[in-house]
Each structure stands twice: as structure tokens, then as C-alpha cells.
Design a protein around this motif. Sequence first.
Motif, PDB file in Angstrom:
ATOM      1  N   TYR A 187       7.472  17.971  46.721  1.00  0.00           N
ATOM      2  CA  TYR A 187       7.942  18.718  47.880  1.00  0.00           C
ATOM      3  C   TYR A 187       9.063  19.644  47.447  1.00  0.00           C
ATOM      4  N   GLU A 188       9.306  20.627  48.239  1.00  0.00           N
ATOM      5  CA  GLU A 188      10.310  21.640  47.916  1.00  0.00           C
ATOM      6  C   GLU A 188      11.675  21.157  48.361  1.00  0.00           C
ATOM      7  N   VAL A 189      12.631  21.253  47.445  1.00  0.00           N
ATOM      8  CA  VAL A 189      14.007  20.881  47.748  1.00  0.00           C
ATOM      9  C   VAL A 189      14.659  22.043  48.486  1.00  0.00           C
ATOM     10  N   LYS A 190      15.220  21.754  49.638  1.00  0.00           N
ATOM     11  CA  LYS A 190      15.801  22.802  50.466  1.00  0.00           C
ATOM     12  C   LYS A 190      17.015  23.406  49.774  1.00  0.00           C
ATOM     13  N   GLN A 191      17.019  24.716  49.681  1.00  0.00           N
ATOM     14  CA  GLN A 191      18.119  25.437  49.065  1.00  0.00           C
ATOM     15  C   GLN A 191      19.027  26.022  50.143  1.00  0.00           C
ATOM     16  N   CYS A 192      20.268  26.294  49.733  1.00  0.00           N
ATOM     17  CA  CYS A 192      21.214  26.911  50.658  1.00  0.00           C
ATOM     18  C   CYS A 192      20.733  28.318  51.006  1.00  0.00           C
ATOM     19  N   GLN A 220      15.439  23.589  39.416  1.00  0.00           N
ATOM     20  CA  GLN A 220      14.359  22.750  39.910  1.00  0.00           C
ATOM     21  C   GLN A 220      14.342  22.847  41.432  1.00  0.00           C
ATOM     22  N   HIS A 221      13.313  23.510  41.964  1.00  0.00           N
ATOM     23  CA  HIS A 221      13.197  23.689  43.403  1.00  0.00           C
ATOM     24  C   HIS A 221      12.193  22.720  44.017  1.00  0.00           C
ATOM     25  N   VAL A 222      11.540  21.909  43.183  1.00  0.00           N
ATOM     26  CA  VAL A 222      10.602  20.914  43.683  1.00  0.00           C
ATOM     27  C   VAL A 222      10.967  19.559  43.081  1.00  0.00           C
ATOM     28  N   LYS A 223      10.608  18.511  43.786  1.00  0.00           N
ATOM     29  CA  LYS A 223      10.918  17.152  43.346  1.00  0.00           C
ATOM     30  C   LYS A 223       9.735  16.260  43.668  1.00  0.00           C
ATOM     31  N   HIS A 224       9.461  15.353  42.752  1.00  0.00           N
ATOM     32  CA  HIS A 224       8.391  14.387  42.969  1.00  0.00           C
ATOM     33  C   HIS A 224       8.861  13.320  43.952  1.00  0.00           C
TER      34      HIS A 224
END
Length: 979
Positions: A187-192, A220-224
Amino acid sequence: MEKNERSTPIPGKEKEVDIINIKGIEDIGYVQPDSILLNSLTPEENTQCQHGLYFQDGERRVDYILTYHIKKPSSSRSNRQSSRFTDNAFTRSLRRGTARLGRPPPPQPRGDPEVASQDHSMDYHEDDKRYRREEFEGNLRDMGLELEKDEDTKTPGVGFVKIHAPWHVLCREAEFMKLKMPTKKVYEVKQCSGVGAKINTLVNKATEPLHPNVEENRGQHVKHLSYAFSREKQHLFDLSDRDSFFDSKTRASIVFEVLKRTKCTKAKYSMGITSLLGSGVYTAAYPLHDGDVDGENVEPNDRKLLYEEWASYSVFYKYQPIGLVRKYFGEKIGLYFAWLGLYTQMLIPASLVGVIVFLYGCATVDNNIPSMEICHPRNNITMCPLCDRACNYWKLKEACGTARASHLFDNPATVFFSIFMALWAAMFMEHWKRRQMRLNYEWDLTGFEEEEDHPRAEYELCVMQKSLKKEHKTQKPTEIAEEPTNKWKQTVQSAMAGLKLTEKEKLTCRDRLPAYMTNIVMMLLMIGVTFAIVFGVILYRISITAALHMSNNPTTRSNVRLMVKTTAAIINLVVILILDEVYGAVARWLTVLEVPKTDRSFEERLIFKTFVLKFVNAFTPIIYIAFFRGRLVGRPGSYLYVFESYRMEECAHGGCLMELCIQLSITMLGKQLIQNNLFEIGIPKLKKLIRYIKSKRRSFQEEEREKKLQRYETDHFLEPFAGLTPEYMEMIIQFGFVTLFVASFPLAPLFALLNNIIEIRLDAKKFVAELRRPVAARAKDIGIWYNLLRGVAKVAVIINAFVISFTSDFIPRLVYQYMYSPDGSMHGFVNHTMSYFNVSDFQDGKEPMDPHHLGYQVEMCRYKDYREPPWSNTPYVVSKEFWAVLAARLAFVIVFQNVVMLMSDIVDWLIPDIPKDISLQIHKEKILMVELFMKEEQGKMQFIDSMTPCDGKGRNNHAPIARSRSIPHTHSHTHANNF
């Protein structure tokens, strides 16, 4: 290898290795008759295992190593010994197998009777250890592990047991340990967004040169999505590359967990791996490093990358690759270095403010009215002698240098700095909690709860002894007198009975009462030793001061105070360094006496005792100078004496703050340079050299120079990992130096910062290159150390309040300026703080030997105190100014403490423990996990519906049976497709 493949030792002249595959082996060490012989590998096939990272087949990776002592064969029986080494696995297994079937063991080869009689007593203990090893290794094979022995190495006298965990063992133990592993779902990690994103972009560009060159620092904008590993849900995880799914750190921790659970039960007492190591059955147990850190043609590995981007002094200005540290050493060590890095970063603003405060003191020293009055050439104030008989009257202007130096640390800015450091400590604690939560999220530790550890071997032994003792008391006398016919059966029965009793028994407070009493007495004794040594240094200062004042050298007499202060501080430093080592050993001995149940309980008790003893050892001399020196003196004509001979020492006219600064700086710098750096560099290298000498490698080093040692042999000569307690302890003591007496030494944060910059790289190099690889341990926080930090921060507020109010002249100056000064300035402050003494009131034999030292007859001398003059109705009684100053000092302590505590609590309340973005991501993970399982459940229902016939009337009676049989076979494939 195939599933049921078993192998016997490979015969060879140069190598003799027992390759044992546990699958299909039911008996301990018993080799089935249908075992096959592995062919020797060709040099091309053996390239991967030459460095000792793999088994001899070059495919199975070595996950753990056990070492044991091999008795060096003598020349008279070298042939017999080599033969025994070659056939040891088969003959011992056969011997045990025939014994179990009731048949006599095969006859042993005969030799010289005299040699045999001499060898019998020498080999008894070695045989006992060997039998325990065989049982333990058999139990390991029963647990699913694969073992391979290597006794013919370049390290004489040491045998190695290589352990490999196959895939099914890794899966089973990962499920038992509830290890969170990354799934296929990303999934995509929410960025500021908005202004925050622009600020983050600018900060990242500005700090780009400070980041190490490792993969983890890439954006890294996505995380398992991570989930606790389960064998039933293997389809959720990416198992395309099984060799890398569990990394080397995880594999080693899994094997270590199996080792902790495996026991030897055929001995008198149940013995685990800890007991086997303590009794010498095994000499060491450790996982392997990934490879070499330097040399030609070194393959890239995480250890080499850590050595280049973390353990090198040339990258001291860069951030630490904490993610890679965690990947290689585990969460517990990763948290330590993350905490140390954050602490070092937080010291930067504290150091800047401390330097500014010090520079402020330097800039205003020429404008300080009290020091100007003391240094004024027309100052003609005659001071009373500093000691009896040997000391003479002296002029106040002789203290000019001390007064000016004291102003560098005793000025209004130090009050501000004390408040700042109290708030700094609160912000540091809050910042660390936020950093810790962020790491928990990144390392998939959210929701992780530490389970109760396995009981320690020493605890189990004490419980076993208690159980057997109770069983012996309840046993019938006839049973005791009966001679057993089968000693082996009796031993097994007693051990199993002890195991059953152990499950019910436990050590109570009554059992530990002698240990608790010993702890209390020894702790008080050690603290008393510290006080006695501090008292001895006091006597040293008093006697040396009187002796130097009798010197004929005018230079010596003029520098008496500086010489005595410096030498006493150095003596205190040497004593502190020595007692630190002694107290560390005493604390460990006392903790062992208590027999804690688990390793965690043992560690916490050891930390508490060590902290108390080392804290008292380091800060007792400083506390004496800050709060007691100069206050237990008395007055001229009525001084306080020790042993009726030694007059208690008093502070210089500028106060004790300068002496406190000297003691604090020497102790802090000395501990950091000598104990924290030189000892950490020199002692591991010295121990490594001793191990080389003991193993007698020097005797064959010349001929083996060109031959490379195996990886497990190289790691064997490294220093064993002794835990993080010494690393944390030195930082906690340093934190005390930085916060507790910062009002007297504003440069303490700067020296701590410089030390920590070196300390990080020094510790990194030690972990990467000097120590054996530690077993990775999971942890979500730094444990008891956080509580100790909070305690030190709270105590620091109180101590700094007392230092400002009682040790410095800050409060007397305020009282004089606003209550007694005629014009509201500091003019006349020095005269206001000194009292008069009539020299005729000296006790007999206490007056100076040379009363005309100044060239005239002295009738009145001055001393620093608030007392009535000799011509008043109540001579030498404390004056009302004394009580006014005392009331102001106590009021300042109360106000300062409560205001600073309140401000710290406000900081704690304003800064949330969990960053907002992390809280949102954790919530998002929970939602995604629910969606994932809902989707899986829907896939199951769709599959069931697709297998159900559409027509309800003509339903096939066998359809349900067919459906129920087909589901298990297509279960995982269907889930994988739906996923």
C-alpha cells in the motif's frame, strides 16, 4: 537432498565431517543401515562453502555454530585417536543402539594397559561431555534441525557443530514466535502535502550528503502489509525465493529459540544450552557473520556495507543506517543505536547554548563588580589563615584569579541554562518516544508483546535441587537403603521425577531470603567503601594543603589550591575507574545469588544494582564538593576537626563552584577518554590476542598463513557479545554528567557530543568487526533504561536548584542587591559577605607560626560568613543576614523546582507520544488487513458456490463428497489467485 536421505561421515584423509540429516532418524545418533555415502564435492562445486557459510554440500546455509573442546591426541595414541575421530558417529550410535536392544556393545580395540589406565581418568569427564553432546544433538535432530560436524580444522582442540534449519522448521518456529513477515499486499504510504511537503523536500535535499549510501535511505512510498506468519496462510506471503524469505538474522534467532527449548534429560539434572555452555560441554554458541569486511575479492554483503557506511570514522558526519543495523543485528541493538543517535543529535543544541553561556561569562568577566573589588590594587583586606599553624594571614586580592574564573561558570546565564537543560531533557524524552513509535511502525513491531522468557538454567537447577531434596525427605528409608540394580535406570527415573516436580515447584521469597540479605549488606558495604574513599581523599587534601604551605618555594605556596584540587580530582578519577570494574563484578555476583527466573528479570536486577553502585561511585565526590564542602567548617577560633587533628577544608573566596567544575570536568573527560574509549579499543584486542595464544595458532601460523580460515573459525576468535548493559550504562552516567550539575559546567554537553560522535563509530566497529554476531532479539522499547533516564532527569531539576541556590553566589548577590545595597548595585557585596575575627580569640596552638608575615601586626582578620562582629553583644553568632539569605535560598529551590517541573509536564502534554502520520498509517494497516481477510473469505464462498450444482432437483448425491475432497487440494492455489 531428498526427503528421506541420510548420510554417514565422509571418509577422507584431509577432512572428516559428519553430515547428518535428521529426517527419518528416530533414534538419537542412530544411523539406519540403508544410509548412503555422499560423494566428495569437486572444487568447482565447493566454492560456495569454502568460507564456511554453507554445509559441505554447498547448498544448506549454516545458521548457527556450537563449538566444543577436542582433547589433543598424544603421540603414543595418535593412530587410535584419529581412528576414533573417523568412526565416532557410527560406533557411538551403534553402541547406544545395541545397548537399547540389550546386546553388549562391540569390543573396543586393545592398547597398552599402562596407557589405557592413565587415559581412563583423563577421559572420564571428556566422555561424559561427549555423551551429553550426543544426547543434545540427537534432541536437536528430533526437533528438525540438520547438523554437520567438523573436527579437522585449522583451529586445534576445537570442534564445530554446524546447524541448519530447513524450511519446515523455519515455518513452524516462525509461527510459534509470531514473527511478522511482509505479505504480497503493498500500500502507498501517505506523504505530507502542501507546505509540509515542500519543507520536507528542502530538508531532504539539504541533508542528502548526510545520508549513508544504502538502499534503505532511498525514497520508499510503498510498504508491504505485514502479518504474523502462519503455515495455513502461506499463500499470503511471497515465497518465490524461500532462501531469502527468512534472512540470516531471523534464521539464527529461530535456531536459538530451538536451542533454548531443547534439553538434556538423561543427566542427573535437566540441562539446556545455557547449562551445557556453563559446564563446558560446549564452549561457545553463536551465529555467523555474513562474510568478511575487507580483503581482495570480498563478495558484497550486509556486514561489509555496515563496515563501510557505518563503522568507519570517515563517515562520522553521516546519519546511521538504522534500518540496516536492525536487519543485521535485530531490533534490540537497532533501538540502542537509534537512541544513541538521537541523544547525540539532541546534544547539538544543548552544546551550542552551553558554549554561548560560557562565552557570556568570558565577555562579562571584566564587568563583574565583585571580582573587580577582589582584584582591585587598593584592596587591603586581610584574610584569616586557611589552616592551623602552617598557614599565614593573606590578602584577599590573592584570590583574584579564582574569583575571575568562578565568574565564567557562576553568572546569571547559568540559571537560564539550568532551566533550558531541564526542558531539553523533557523534550529529549518525548522526542525519543515519538522516534520509538516510528521505528515500531517501520519495523512491524506494532502490537508486539514480549512473552515470558524461558526459565534460566540456574533457576531450573535450583528448583530441581529443591524438588529432589523434598522428594528425598518424603522417600521411605527402605527405598533409600535399597541398592539399585540399574544405575542408568535410576538416574533417568530420578531426572524425570525431578522434571515433574519442577513443574509444580518454584523458588519463593523464603528460599531467596539469604540472597536478599546478602544483597542488602553488600550494597551498603560497597556504598560505605565509596564514602570511605571520598573521606580519605578529603584527608589527603587537608594534609597536603598544610604540607605545601610549609614549603620554602614561593611558587609552590602561591599555587597550593590549584595543585591540591587537580591532584585530588585525578585520584578520585583513578579510584572511580577501579571501583567501576569492581562494582560491576559485585553487582553480577549479587544478581546470580538471587537466581532470577528469566533472563529479562536477571538483566533488570543486574542493571539496577550496577546503576546504583556506579552512580554513587561517580557522583559522591561531586556531591560532597557541591553541598558539603565549606559548610562543615566552623569559624576561626572554633573550627571543626576530624580525629582532633585535621581541620575541615573550606572553599575559596570565589566559592566551591570552581572546584566543582574542576572535579566534574576531570571525572567526565577521564571516564570518557580512558574507560569508554581506550578500554573499549584495547581490551577486545587484548582478549583476542590471548585467545590466539591459548589456541596455539602461533605455532602453525607460518605454514597456514596462505590458507584461509573458515567463517566459523574466524568468528570463533572474536570477542563474545556480552550484552548492551555496558553500552547503555556509560551513556546513562554521561547523561547524569550532562544534566545533574550542568549549572556548574555548561561545557558538559559539548564534551559529551564530541565523545558520542566517536562512541557511535567505535561501538559500530566493535559490533561489526570485533564481536561475534549476537543473536537478534526483538524489542519494542529500551526497557528499564527509559525509566532510569526519566529518574535522572527529574533528579537533575532538584540538584541544579540546590547548586544554584547553595553552591553558587547567585542568591546572596540577589539578596544584597535588592535588600542591603544602598544604591541597588553590587558595590560593597564582597565586604558584606565577610565577617570579622579578633586574632586574640585563637585557640592555643592554632595561631599562625609567623604572625608578622605581612610585615605588620594583625589584630583583625576577615572570613567569609554571615556572623556578628567580635564587638557586638553576641560575638560570632550568625547574623540576621544569614537567615535572610537562607530563606531566599530555600524559596528559590521550591519555586525553581515547581516551575521547571510544570514546564516539563507542559512539554510532555503538548508533544504527543505517537506522531500523527504514524497513527494514521497504523489505522490504515488495520483496515487493509480486515479488507484482505474479507476478500479471502469472499473467495472461499465464491469457490464453494462454483462447485455447487445449479439445479436443486437433480442434485448429484456424490457432489458434496467430491466438493469436500477437492477443496483441500485447490485451497492454496485458489487463495493465491484471488489474492
